[in-house]
Design a protein around this motif. Structure first.
Motif, short mmCIF file in Angstrom:
data_model
loop_
_atom_site.label_atom_id
_atom_site.label_comp_id
_atom_site.label_asym_id
_atom_site.label_seq_id
_atom_site.Cartn_x
_atom_site.Cartn_y
_atom_site.Cartn_z
N LEU A 1 0.83 -1.21 0.00
CA LEU A 1 0.00 0.00 0.00
C LEU A 1 0.86 1.26 0.00
N ALA A 2 1.98 1.22 0.72
CA ALA A 2 2.88 2.38 0.72
C ALA A 2 3.41 2.66 -0.69
N ALA A 3 3.69 1.60 -1.44
CA ALA A 3 4.16 1.75 -2.82
C ALA A 3 3.08 2.33 -3.72
N GLU A 4 1.80 2.17 -3.30
CA GLU A 4 0.67 2.73 -4.04
C GLU A 4 0.27 4.11 -3.51
N SER A 5 1.13 4.70 -2.68
CA SER A 5 0.96 6.07 -2.16
C SER A 5 -0.11 6.19 -1.08
N TYR A 6 -0.45 5.07 -0.42
CA TYR A 6 -1.28 5.14 0.76
C TYR A 6 -0.43 5.55 1.96
N ILE A 7 -1.05 6.14 2.96
CA ILE A 7 -0.42 6.31 4.27
C ILE A 7 -0.92 5.14 5.11
N CYS A 8 -0.02 4.24 5.44
CA CYS A 8 -0.43 2.97 6.04
C CYS A 8 0.22 2.79 7.40
N GLU A 9 -0.59 2.48 8.41
CA GLU A 9 -0.10 2.21 9.75
C GLU A 9 -0.57 0.85 10.22
N LEU A 10 0.17 0.28 11.16
CA LEU A 10 -0.09 -1.09 11.59
C LEU A 10 -0.43 -1.17 13.07
N SER A 11 -1.34 -2.09 13.39
CA SER A 11 -1.58 -2.49 14.77
C SER A 11 -1.66 -4.02 14.76
N HIS A 12 -1.05 -4.64 15.78
CA HIS A 12 -0.99 -6.10 15.81
C HIS A 12 -1.88 -6.72 16.88
N SER A 13 -2.63 -5.87 17.61
CA SER A 13 -3.49 -6.40 18.67
C SER A 13 -4.73 -5.53 18.83
N PHE A 14 -5.71 -6.07 19.49
CA PHE A 14 -6.97 -5.38 19.78
C PHE A 14 -6.70 -4.09 20.55
N GLY A 15 -5.91 -4.21 21.65
CA GLY A 15 -5.66 -3.05 22.50
C GLY A 15 -4.91 -1.95 21.79
N GLU A 16 -3.88 -2.31 21.04
CA GLU A 16 -3.09 -1.32 20.30
C GLU A 16 -3.96 -0.62 19.26
N ALA A 17 -4.80 -1.39 18.58
CA ALA A 17 -5.68 -0.81 17.55
C ALA A 17 -6.69 0.14 18.18
N TYR A 18 -7.28 -0.25 19.29
CA TYR A 18 -8.29 0.59 19.93
C TYR A 18 -7.70 1.93 20.37
N ASP A 19 -6.48 1.90 20.91
CA ASP A 19 -5.82 3.15 21.31
C ASP A 19 -5.61 4.07 20.12
N LYS A 20 -5.16 3.51 18.99
CA LYS A 20 -4.94 4.32 17.80
C LYS A 20 -6.25 4.92 17.29
#
Length: 230
Positions: free
Chosen positions: A23-42
């Motif tokens: 996605l970054a190569a397609e010019s998206y701004i892409c961020e990652l979360s690997h868990s429920f808690g981390e995703a919810y905080d973001k």
């Protein structure tokens, strides 16, 4: 695509990394979360155009996170990804407010096509052409035209103009613009002067082809694309 900001919630780090790089190569701004808690905080602190949501997470269920997203009235589009091609998951996800569903394993170009389709449905009313008076943007070709003349825009200037067009008459803070176009790392910056420079350059290029300057400076707040200007 289009400076589209995506949060990938996926506990398989190898798959998450592959999605991020593609996605970054397609010019998206892409961020990652690997868990429920981390995703919810973001999700509580940052905004995203689209969320790629895995159902099976190490510390929770993706469908429960989907319920929380709706409860908090988070406006992001949601594409569910799951290894289980189970009808119940699909039905529950779509009834819970998800926009689409894709089953692992999938090809990354297919994922890209799904994201583009969701964006068009929700933000561009199904079209890759967005127009306002003398301004026309082609989001497939990444071309901006004013009075029929092709603008020599950078990628960020194109994304900025699109962001203004889909948010006509809304005041956009410099921080909101910076975060949308450059990602959450901008939260650590002392100022957002670079946003001013990009707006200035875009205004200049539009005026050079006799386009109306719809971009209004709202002092102390940010900018607004004022559709009533002539």
């Amino acid at each position: 695509m289009l400076g589209m900001k995506v949060l990938v919630i996926e506990d398989n780090r190898e798959l998450a990394s592959s999605i991020h790089d593609f996605l970054a190569a397609e010019s998206y701004i892409c961020e990652l979360s690997h868990s429920f808690g981390e995703a919810y905080d973001k999700l509580l602190f940052f905004s995203y155009d689209c969320i790629l949501l895995d159902i099976m997470l190490p510390d929770g269920n993706g469908l429960e996170l989907l319920r929380l997203i709706k409860k908090e009235k988070i406006q992001s589009s949601i594409l569910i990804i799951s290894a289980r091609d189970a009808l119940d998951d699909k039905v529950n996800g779509l009834e819970g407010g998800a926009d689409d569903y894709i089953t692992k394993p999938f090809h990354l170009p297919e994922l890209h096509a799904r994201l583009r389709a969701i964006y068009r449905r929700k933000r561009l009313e199904g079209s890759h052409i967005i127009s306002f008076k003398e301004i026309t943007l082609d989001t497939d070709m990444l071309e901006a035209r004013v009075n029929g003349v092709l603008l020599d825009t950078t990628k960020k200037e194109f994304d900025l103009l699109l962001y203004f067009l889909v948010n006509k008459n809304r005041v956009l803070s410099r921080q909101a613009i910076a975060t949308h176009l450059w990602g959450d790392y901008t939260d650590n910056l002392a100022n957002f002067d670079f946003v001013y420079q990009h707006v200035k350059n875009l205004r200049k290029k539009i005026s050079m082809v006799n386009g109306t300057d719809y971009i209004e400076t709202i002092y102390g707040l940010g900018y607004k694309f004022n559709s009533s200007r002539s």
